[in-house]
Design an enzyme around this catalytic site. Structure first.
Site, PDB file in Angstrom:
ATOM      1  N   SER A 145      11.189  48.671  -2.859  1.00  0.00           N
ATOM      2  CA  SER A 145      11.560  48.202  -4.040  1.00  0.00           C
ATOM      3  C   SER A 145      10.454  48.340  -5.287  1.00  0.00           C
ATOM      4  CB  SER A 145      11.209  46.561  -3.987  1.00  0.00           C
ATOM      5  OG  SER A 145      11.154  45.711  -4.950  1.00  0.00           O
ATOM      6  N   TYR A 158       6.706  39.604  -0.900  1.00  0.00           N
ATOM      7  CA  TYR A 158       7.552  40.650  -0.995  1.00  0.00           C
ATOM      8  C   TYR A 158       7.213  41.948  -1.515  1.00  0.00           C
ATOM      9  CZ  TYR A 158      12.168  42.901  -2.294  1.00  0.00           C
ATOM     10  OH  TYR A 158      13.170  43.610  -2.528  1.00  0.00           O
TER      11      TYR A 158
END
Ligand code: NAP
Length: 252
Positions: A145, A158
């Protein structure tokens, strides 16, 4: 040559698009779901070609990782490529989360987004190293990501888990190159999926789309085409790369 490919989290979103891309390139895929076997079967049934499989299991549990890989090997008759795509994105802002919930969010996120891919990578690497044909040509691809670089203020675990996933990819690229195995990752910005829409459909949606000079989020297919290339046609010399797929929304 037809490859056998396990794609985690392929019951919807980016993973389902990756399954379509790879099946469209003529390969056989194991469509994995965390829980929703029915959704995974629907994805499989819509794929071009034949011989595709469905496997189910929680990647946050080491025992279930073993089952996922064993089932894929059995159903596909072996494995050449792992695509670590399954992931979660749970809010736990530091200024509005209890310590208990903070700890729980970190534990769960790291289990699913980092330890799961690490366990699956070990299991598939072991399969490749032990197979009669030898490991040459195996590939381990992970969906990371942009948040690893740009920060994730509402979902810090995350961002950290994806930074760990990128780093693991680079370490495995070095460790497995002598065996002819490639490891690489992609780092998407926001994508139009159930996960992405938790932000894109909210009050920050327009601001997030404006982060890209294209003034939109990615489609799942744009990420899938990049993963599909890394998983099959990309030269082995790209091993260790983390490809930005973010519409020039964050340049590093
Ligand atoms: P999604 O639409 O929320 O789909 C998530 C997939 O992961 C589903 O197939 C789900 O299966 C599976 N999954 C979730 N928890 C699991 C668990 N504990 N064990 C096994 N499988 C599990 O997500 P997405 O947007 O397609 O995201 C795919 C990947 O891209 C993720 O790694 C995500 O972090 C990354 N990514 C997404 C974006 C974005 O904006 N969407 C941006 C950058 C990176 P079930 O439904 O059966 O549970």
């Amino acid at each position: 040559m037809t490859l056998s490919i396990l794609i985690t989290g392929a019951s919807r979103g980016i993973g389902a698009a990756i399954a379509h891309d790879l099946a469209g390139r003529g390969h056989r895929v194991a469509v994995h779901a965390g829980r929703d076997a029915e959704a995974a079967r629907a994805v499989r049934d819509a794929l071009p070609g034949g011989g595709h499989a469905v496997v189910v299991g929680d990647v946050g549990r080491p025992d279930e990782c073993r089952t996922i890989v064993d089932s894929s090997v059995r159903e596909l008759g072996g494995l050449d490529v792992l695509v670590n795509n399954a992931g979660i994105f749970e809010a736990h802002p530091v200024d509005a989360t209890s310590f208990e919930d903070w700890h729980q969010a970190w534990r769960h996120t790291v289990d699913v987004n980092l330890l799961g891919p690490a366990n699956l990578a070990w299991l598939v690497a072991r399969h490749l190293l032990d197979r009669p044909a030898g490991p040459e040509g195996g590939r381990l691809i992970s969906v990371g990501s942009r948040g690893a670089y740009r920060g994730e203020p509402v979902t810090p675990a995350y961002g950290a888990s994806k930074a760990g996933l990128h780093s693991m990819t680079q370490s495995l690229a070095v460790a497995l190159a002598p065996h002819g195995i490639l490891a690489a990752a992609v780092a998407p910005g926001f994508v139009e999926t159930d996960m992405g829409r938790t932000v894109l459909d909210g009050p920050d949606g327009d601001a997030v789309r404006a982060q890209s000079p294209f003034a939109r989020a990615a489609t799942p297919e744009e990420v899938a085409r990049t993963v599909g290339w890394l998983a099959t046609d990309a030269p082995v010399w790209v091993s260790g790369t983390v490809i930005d797929v973010n519409g020039a929304s964050y340049l590093r």
